[in-house]
Design an enzyme around this catalytic site. Structure first.
Site, PDB file in Angstrom:
ATOM      1  N   HIS A  56       6.297   4.998  -3.042  1.00 52.34           N
ATOM      2  CA  HIS A  56       7.153   5.913  -2.277  1.00 52.34           C
ATOM      3  C   HIS A  56       8.584   5.769  -2.819  1.00 52.34           C
ATOM      4  O   HIS A  56       8.957   4.699  -3.300  1.00 52.34           O
ATOM      5  CB  HIS A  56       7.085   5.480  -0.809  1.00 52.34           C
ATOM      6  CG  HIS A  56       7.812   6.374   0.140  1.00 52.34           C
ATOM      7  ND1 HIS A  56       9.172   6.297   0.356  1.00 52.34           N
ATOM      8  CD2 HIS A  56       7.363   7.341   0.966  1.00 52.34           C
ATOM      9  CE1 HIS A  56       9.520   7.183   1.266  1.00 52.34           C
ATOM     10  NE2 HIS A  56       8.446   7.838   1.662  1.00 52.34           N
ATOM     11  N   ASP A  90       5.785  -3.346   0.238  1.00 56.20           N
ATOM     12  CA  ASP A  90       6.097  -2.214   1.116  1.00 56.20           C
ATOM     13  C   ASP A  90       4.856  -1.985   1.982  1.00 56.20           C
ATOM     14  O   ASP A  90       3.853  -1.433   1.521  1.00 56.20           O
ATOM     15  CB  ASP A  90       6.409  -0.990   0.245  1.00 56.20           C
ATOM     16  CG  ASP A  90       6.490   0.300   1.063  1.00 56.20           C
ATOM     17  OD1 ASP A  90       6.154   0.285   2.258  1.00 56.20           O
ATOM     18  OD2 ASP A  90       6.883   1.331   0.475  1.00 56.20           O
ATOM     19  N   GLN A 128       2.535   1.750   5.143  1.00 58.06           N
ATOM     20  CA  GLN A 128       1.270   2.442   5.454  1.00 58.06           C
ATOM     21  C   GLN A 128       0.143   1.476   5.798  1.00 58.06           C
ATOM     22  O   GLN A 128      -0.977   1.905   6.054  1.00 58.06           O
ATOM     23  CB  GLN A 128       0.852   3.315   4.267  1.00 58.06           C
ATOM     24  CG  GLN A 128       1.796   4.467   3.992  1.00 58.06           C
ATOM     25  CD  GLN A 128       1.861   5.484   5.129  1.00 58.06           C
ATOM     26  OE1 GLN A 128       0.999   5.537   6.001  1.00 58.06           O
ATOM     27  NE2 GLN A 128       2.910   6.292   5.135  1.00 58.06           N
ATOM     28  N   LYS A 147       5.497   4.004  12.275  1.00 60.15           N
ATOM     29  CA  LYS A 147       4.199   4.289  11.641  1.00 60.15           C
ATOM     30  C   LYS A 147       3.084   3.436  12.240  1.00 60.15           C
ATOM     31  O   LYS A 147       1.951   3.452  11.767  1.00 60.15           O
ATOM     32  CB  LYS A 147       4.285   4.046  10.137  1.00 60.15           C
ATOM     33  CG  LYS A 147       5.203   5.043   9.416  1.00 60.15           C
ATOM     34  CD  LYS A 147       5.014   4.921   7.938  1.00 60.15           C
ATOM     35  CE  LYS A 147       6.123   5.540   7.127  1.00 60.15           C
ATOM     36  NZ  LYS A 147       6.219   6.996   7.214  1.00 60.15           N
ATOM     37  N   CYS A 159       7.197  12.266  -0.936  1.00 57.90           N
ATOM     38  CA  CYS A 159       8.211  11.273  -1.359  1.00 57.90           C
ATOM     39  C   CYS A 159       7.636  10.339  -2.410  1.00 57.90           C
ATOM     40  O   CYS A 159       7.957   9.140  -2.443  1.00 57.90           O
ATOM     41  CB  CYS A 159       8.760  10.479  -0.179  1.00 57.90           C
ATOM     42  SG  CYS A 159       9.533  11.491   1.072  1.00 57.90           S
TER      43      CYS A 159
HETATM   44  N1  C6P Z   1       6.358   7.735   4.348  1.00 56.62           N
HETATM   45  C1  C6P Z   1       5.124   9.772   4.670  1.00 56.62           C
HETATM   46  O1  C6P Z   1       4.943  10.887   5.186  1.00 56.62           O
HETATM   47  P1  C6P Z   1      10.650   4.844   6.561  1.00 56.62           P
HETATM   48  O2  C6P Z   1      11.087   6.266   6.363  1.00 56.62           O
HETATM   49  O3  C6P Z   1      11.733   3.876   6.158  1.00 56.62           O
HETATM   50  O4  C6P Z   1      10.096   4.583   7.906  1.00 56.62           O
HETATM   51  O5  C6P Z   1       9.422   4.620   5.561  1.00 56.62           O
HETATM   52  C2  C6P Z   1       9.552   4.893   4.215  1.00 56.62           C
HETATM   53  C3  C6P Z   1       8.262   4.685   3.507  1.00 56.62           C
HETATM   54  C4  C6P Z   1       8.142   3.633   2.627  1.00 56.62           C
HETATM   55  N2  C6P Z   1       6.998   3.356   2.018  1.00 56.62           N
HETATM   56  C5  C6P Z   1       5.896   4.093   2.216  1.00 56.62           C
HETATM   57  C6  C6P Z   1       4.622   3.713   1.525  1.00 56.62           C
HETATM   58  C7  C6P Z   1       5.943   5.179   3.081  1.00 56.62           C
HETATM   59  O6  C6P Z   1       4.849   5.905   3.286  1.00 56.62           O
HETATM   60  C8  C6P Z   1       7.165   5.510   3.724  1.00 56.62           C
HETATM   61  C9  C6P Z   1       7.289   6.714   4.608  1.00 56.62           C
HETATM   62  C10 C6P Z   1       6.253   8.909   5.174  1.00 56.62           C
HETATM   63  O7  C6P Z   1       4.399   9.360   3.777  1.00 56.62           O
HETATM   64  C11 C6P Z   1       7.523   9.670   5.308  1.00 56.62           C
HETATM   65  S1  C6P Z   1       8.205  10.132   3.759  1.00 56.62           S
END
Ligand code: C6P
Length: 404
Positions: A122, A199, A202, A225, A363
């Site tokens: 991401h 990270d 997910q 999430k 993203c």
């Molecule tokens: N992915 C998706 O629709 P934040 O925004 O900080 O809570 O998470 C960012 C992020 C980082 N790593 C991974 C693997 C992610 O999937 C995400 C967020 C969402 O896939 C929103 S772009």
């Protein structure tokens, strides 16, 4: 404690899904819906306990501080960290990774060092490393994937060297659902002298997380999430690393003493928590963890795996539908393309049938470039989805194919 095994009944805990209408929500990888337990915890905090934490001498502030620190301990247990002070509150995964990049990365990387990520990442696990690479003269490299969407481990081992100082890798891909072999990566990275940042955005809603078993150095996650509120997340870090790192934001709470000439910093975790924290949402995240704790993990994973397998099988049989990503181990994401249709058009037409999916690059633009596609349509599942939702998705795609 008896844990809930009737997973299909959990949907009733989510007012947005049960409040009438016929929405099929298949965008939980973007953000999950929130159960009553979380909504109630946030409201109860504001109604009964609202005060600033760690500061005042009154009973209300004591209650707020206790609830806030209990939530930190809930996270500690959730990821199996050794110490509660290894849990740093952040706004989410993005901020957690930026904290590591700006504090650890900016002070330890030198010209010629390498940061190793993967093409699955991401943007939140790419761009912070690009910024710190530009600042320090380090080089950013990326591990490739194979045709199924699995990490190419041969390529990982080829690229890993004594120059590698940081390996930053997703636990689960948000675009393909691939689960990466974190333990194996950590073992090899440590042997090469690199630290590992995971990270976990997910992973948190789907997999058990055990940072001590993984032996990762940092683990980042987002509350929203995993059934918690937005605006709250976590950075886990090993005590020794966090202790050695400088603060990255400055202000109240993170100090021990301040004179006009010099400041000494607070102990962990407060050194990294400048300013009034997001108290209510930390408590909300604690409630989300308690909610998950009340569910039988094996039953939950079996239920989810069954719904996702059904989605993969049904979509796989549809003419003109191509599933993107077929990793050996994956979680609750099914990405697909429809021949001759742009993902955004598919997303809009599904939305007109009250089926909410995400469409686009998710993203993860370098991944889309690697796959040679502009984007995918992504259906992402979690505990409140069912076989009926899969059927609505299939019917929706059928209609899209007729319309396009
Ligand atoms: N992915 C998706 O629709 P934040 O925004 O900080 O809570 O998470 C960012 C992020 C980082 N790593 C991974 C693997 C992610 O999937 C995400 C967020 C969402 O896939 C929103 S772009």
């Amino acid at each position: 404690m008896t844990r809930r095994t009737d997973i299909a009944a959990l949907r009733d805990d989510f007012p947005l899904l049960t409040g009438g209408g016929n929405l099929v929500y298949l965008d939980s990888a973007a953000t999950t819906q929130k159960p009553n337990a979380v909504l109630d915890a946030i409201r109860n905090y504001y109604v009964r306990d609202n005060a600033n934490v760690h500061r005042a001498a009154h009973a209300l502030a004591d209650r707020a501080t206790t609830a806030f620190e209990n939530a930190r301990r809930a996270v500690q247990a959730f990821v199996n960290a050794q110490h509660a002070h290894e849990i740093i509150w952040t706004r989410g995964t993005t901020e957690s990774i930026n904290l590591v990049a700006q504090s650890y990365g900016a002070t330890t990387l030198r010209a010629g060092d390498e940061i190793l990520i993967s093409v699955l990442e991401h943007h939140s696990n790419i761009v912070p490393w690009q910024l710190v690479a530009a600042k320090t003269g380090a080089t950013l490299r990326a591990i490739d994937i194979d045709d199924r969407g699995d990490l190419d481990l041969d390529d990982f081992h080829r690229q890993l060297s004594a120059r590698t100082k940081i390996v930053a890798i997703g636990h689960v891909s948000n675009a393909l659902g691939t689960i990466n072999p974190i333990k194996e990566i950590v073992e090899a990275a440590h042997a090469a002298g690199a630290i590992v940042v995971v990270d976990g955005a997910q992973a948190a809603a789907h997999l058990p997380i055990d940072v001590r078993d993984l032996d990762c150095d940092f683990y980042a996650l987002s509350g929203h999430k995993m059934f918690g509120p937005t605006g709250i997340g976590v950075l886990y870090g090993k005590e020794a690393l966090l202790d050695a790192m400088p603060p990255w934001q400055a202000g109240g709470e993170m100090i021990e003493t301040v004179t006009l000439e010099k400041t000494t910093f607070n102990r962990l975790p407060y050194k990294f928590e400048a300013g009034t924290p997001n108290i209510a949402d930390a408590i909300g995240l604690g409630a989300a963890i308690e909610y998950l704790h009340g569910i039988d993990g094996a039953a939950l994973r079996a239920y989810e795996a069954n719904v996702v397998a059904m989605a993969r099988a049904r979509l796989g049989q549809m003419e003109g539908v191509r599933i993107i990503g077929n990793a050996r181990v994956s979680t609750a994401v099914v990405s697909f393309a429809i021949d001759g249709a742009h993902p955004h058009d598919v997303g809009t037409l599904l939305d007109q049938q009250s089926v909410a999916v995400r469409a686009g690059h998710h993203c993860a633009m370098p991944l889309m470039q690697r796959l040679g596609i502009p984007g995918t349509v992504r259906a992402s599942f979690c505990l409140y989805n069912s076989a009926a939702d899969v059927e609505r998705l299939v019917a929706g795609i059928d209609k899209v194919r007729q319309l396009l």
